[in-house]
Design a protein around this motif. Sequence first.
Motif, PDB file in Angstrom:
ATOM      1  N   GLY A 139       0.518  -1.052   0.040  1.00 10.99           N
ATOM      2  CA  GLY A 139       0.140   0.229   0.049  1.00 10.99           C
ATOM      3  C   GLY A 139       1.032   1.178  -0.396  1.00 10.99           C
ATOM      4  O   GLY A 139       2.166   1.119   0.251  1.00 10.99           O
ATOM      5  N   VAL A 140       0.258   2.282  -0.229  1.00  4.22           N
ATOM      6  CA  VAL A 140       1.483   3.516  -0.672  1.00  4.22           C
ATOM      7  C   VAL A 140       1.695   3.991   1.317  1.00  4.22           C
ATOM      8  O   VAL A 140       3.113   4.172   0.827  1.00  4.22           O
ATOM      9  N   GLU A 141       1.220   3.925   2.143  1.00  2.00           N
ATOM     10  CA  GLU A 141       1.692   4.285   3.678  1.00  2.00           C
ATOM     11  C   GLU A 141       2.506   3.494   3.362  1.00  2.00           C
ATOM     12  O   GLU A 141       3.986   3.329   4.105  1.00  2.00           O
ATOM     13  N   GLU A 142       2.887   2.218   3.362  1.00  2.00           N
ATOM     14  CA  GLU A 142       3.784   0.935   3.434  1.00  2.00           C
ATOM     15  C   GLU A 142       5.032   1.062   2.433  1.00  2.00           C
ATOM     16  O   GLU A 142       5.760   0.847   2.702  1.00  2.00           O
ATOM     17  N   HIS A 143       4.904   1.491   0.956  1.00  2.00           N
ATOM     18  CA  HIS A 143       5.924   1.674   0.678  1.00  2.00           C
ATOM     19  C   HIS A 143       6.655   2.823   1.182  1.00  2.00           C
ATOM     20  O   HIS A 143       8.040   2.540   0.861  1.00  2.00           O
TER      21      HIS A 143
ATOM     22  N   ARG B  23       3.561   9.915  -2.603  1.00  2.00           N
ATOM     23  CA  ARG B  23       2.779   9.081  -2.541  1.00  2.00           C
ATOM     24  C   ARG B  23       1.776   9.940  -3.599  1.00  2.00           C
ATOM     25  O   ARG B  23       0.489   9.080  -4.254  1.00  2.00           O
ATOM     26  N   GLY B  24       1.789  11.119  -4.002  1.00  2.00           N
ATOM     27  CA  GLY B  24       0.725  11.634  -5.043  1.00  2.00           C
ATOM     28  C   GLY B  24       1.241  10.769  -5.869  1.00  2.00           C
ATOM     29  O   GLY B  24      -0.243  10.714  -6.880  1.00  2.00           O
ATOM     30  N   PHE B  25       2.107  10.135  -6.431  1.00  2.00           N
ATOM     31  CA  PHE B  25       2.722   9.274  -7.553  1.00  2.00           C
ATOM     32  C   PHE B  25       1.980   8.120  -7.493  1.00  2.00           C
ATOM     33  O   PHE B  25       1.121   7.970  -8.646  1.00  2.00           O
ATOM     34  N   LEU B  26       1.729   6.954  -6.226  1.00  2.00           N
ATOM     35  CA  LEU B  26       1.375   5.859  -6.461  1.00  2.00           C
ATOM     36  C   LEU B  26      -0.348   6.207  -6.002  1.00  2.00           C
ATOM     37  O   LEU B  26      -0.809   5.296  -7.082  1.00  2.00           O
ATOM     38  N   ARG B  27      -1.201   7.638  -5.545  1.00  2.00           N
ATOM     39  CA  ARG B  27      -2.291   7.165  -5.408  1.00  2.00           C
ATOM     40  C   ARG B  27      -2.846   7.884  -7.047  1.00  2.00           C
ATOM     41  O   ARG B  27      -4.340   7.757  -6.904  1.00  2.00           O
ATOM     42  N   GLU B  28      -2.574   8.580  -7.125  1.00  2.00           N
ATOM     43  CA  GLU B  28      -3.151   8.867  -8.874  1.00  2.00           C
ATOM     44  C   GLU B  28      -2.497   8.268 -10.165  1.00  2.00           C
ATOM     45  O   GLU B  28      -3.629   8.099 -10.755  1.00  2.00           O
ATOM     46  N   ARG B  29      -1.885   6.785  -9.406  1.00  2.00           N
ATOM     47  CA  ARG B  29      -0.818   6.047 -11.292  1.00  2.00           C
ATOM     48  C   ARG B  29      -1.601   4.739 -10.854  1.00  2.00           C
ATOM     49  O   ARG B  29      -2.323   4.103 -11.809  1.00  2.00           O
ATOM     50  N   VAL B  30      -1.488   4.800  -9.964  1.00  2.00           N
ATOM     51  CA  VAL B  30      -1.378   2.972  -9.529  1.00  2.00           C
ATOM     52  C   VAL B  30      -2.021   1.994  -7.909  1.00  2.00           C
ATOM     53  O   VAL B  30      -2.569   0.737  -8.235  1.00  2.00           O
ATOM     54  N   ALA B  31      -2.361   2.988  -7.361  1.00  2.00           N
ATOM     55  CA  ALA B  31      -3.278   2.922  -6.707  1.00  2.00           C
ATOM     56  C   ALA B  31      -4.768   2.903  -6.091  1.00  2.00           C
ATOM     57  O   ALA B  31      -5.179   3.274  -6.622  1.00  2.00           O
ATOM     58  N   ASP B  32      -5.423   1.387  -5.740  1.00  2.00           N
ATOM     59  CA  ASP B  32      -7.162   1.673  -5.601  1.00  2.00           C
ATOM     60  C   ASP B  32      -7.721   3.029  -4.583  1.00  2.00           C
ATOM     61  O   ASP B  32      -6.561   3.733  -3.814  1.00  2.00           O
ATOM     62  N   ALA B  33      -8.734   3.232  -4.453  1.00  2.00           N
ATOM     63  CA  ALA B  33      -9.323   4.177  -3.553  1.00  2.00           C
ATOM     64  C   ALA B  33      -9.091   3.720  -1.841  1.00  2.00           C
ATOM     65  O   ALA B  33      -8.788   4.698  -1.009  1.00  2.00           O
TER      66      ALA B  33
ATOM     67  N   PHE C 205      -2.028  -1.383  -3.667  1.00  2.00           N
ATOM     68  CA  PHE C 205      -1.377  -1.916  -5.035  1.00  2.00           C
ATOM     69  C   PHE C 205      -0.901  -3.040  -5.281  1.00  2.00           C
ATOM     70  O   PHE C 205      -0.223  -3.250  -4.320  1.00  2.00           O
ATOM     71  N   THR C 206       0.063  -3.728  -6.352  1.00  2.00           N
ATOM     72  CA  THR C 206       0.691  -4.378  -6.468  1.00  2.00           C
ATOM     73  C   THR C 206       1.719  -4.346  -7.127  1.00  2.00           C
ATOM     74  O   THR C 206       2.394  -3.193  -7.850  1.00  2.00           O
ATOM     75  N   MET C 207       3.549  -4.137  -6.780  1.00  2.00           N
ATOM     76  CA  MET C 207       4.639  -3.587  -6.534  1.00  2.00           C
ATOM     77  C   MET C 207       5.466  -4.847  -7.616  1.00  2.00           C
ATOM     78  O   MET C 207       5.336  -5.872  -7.431  1.00  2.00           O
TER      79      MET C 207
END
Length: 253
Positions: free
Chosen positions: A195-199, A225-235, A239-241
């Motif tokens: 997840g974003v915070e885990e990353h 954080r901004g990149f991941l939330r905009e590009r790959v993360a779900d609500a 996400f899968t790295m």
Amino acid sequence: MPDDEVDHGRTFGAVAPAYDDHRPSYPDAAVDLALAGTGPGRVRVLDLGAGTGKLTRSLVARGLDVVAVEPDPEMLAVLRARTPGADARAGSAETIPLPDGDVDAVLVGQALHWFDLDRAVPEIARVLRPGGVLAGLWNGGDDGVAWIRDLGELSVHGRRVPDNPAGGGSPTRLPGAPWFTDAHQERVTWSRATGVEEHVADIATHSWALLSTPDERDAVFAAVRGFLRERVADADGRFTMPMRTIVWRARRA
């Protein structure tokens, strides 16, 4: 080893529990490659620069005869606490607390690039049995994936402090003649659910973050954080790295 590299390599103890919590483990396929050629029967393995035991636990789970050596007391304390029964010893790659020819393999997870190779290579060769294996493993994002490359460029931008000299892959200098031969490198790709915070918690344990000022570090974290939330993360921020593990292996000459 230059002084700046030594300083980088000695930063991790301050965040040892977080390092163990958030850094990825090594996939079985990569560990298989590292151990290839060690032969049948009881295999004795040295996990050198073992840190908090991310690789140690994988080796112990395979039923191998494992000794883990780590110079940082905080990292070693976490290894001992979280790997009950492990033979974990204080020591370094430059002064290994084992007798001559004691092990069949030396594995190094995410640490070979920190060693003073002029001193460490003869010492590693000393503790290896003839024909023994030396293998280094490095985890990182799979740079064969476009968004991983974009994320890497973003996270590097604005850093005053570089990351480790391996650049997230393998170091530019590796052990060779007269001590080691038959060197080759392989790559294992895999996926990590995160997840974003885990990353962000993971990259917060990297040397560049530990040596940056809070403002510099937080600016990179915000951009990531901004990149991941905009590009790959779900609500939910999951996400899968895409990951890759580089395995470099050589044999005691």
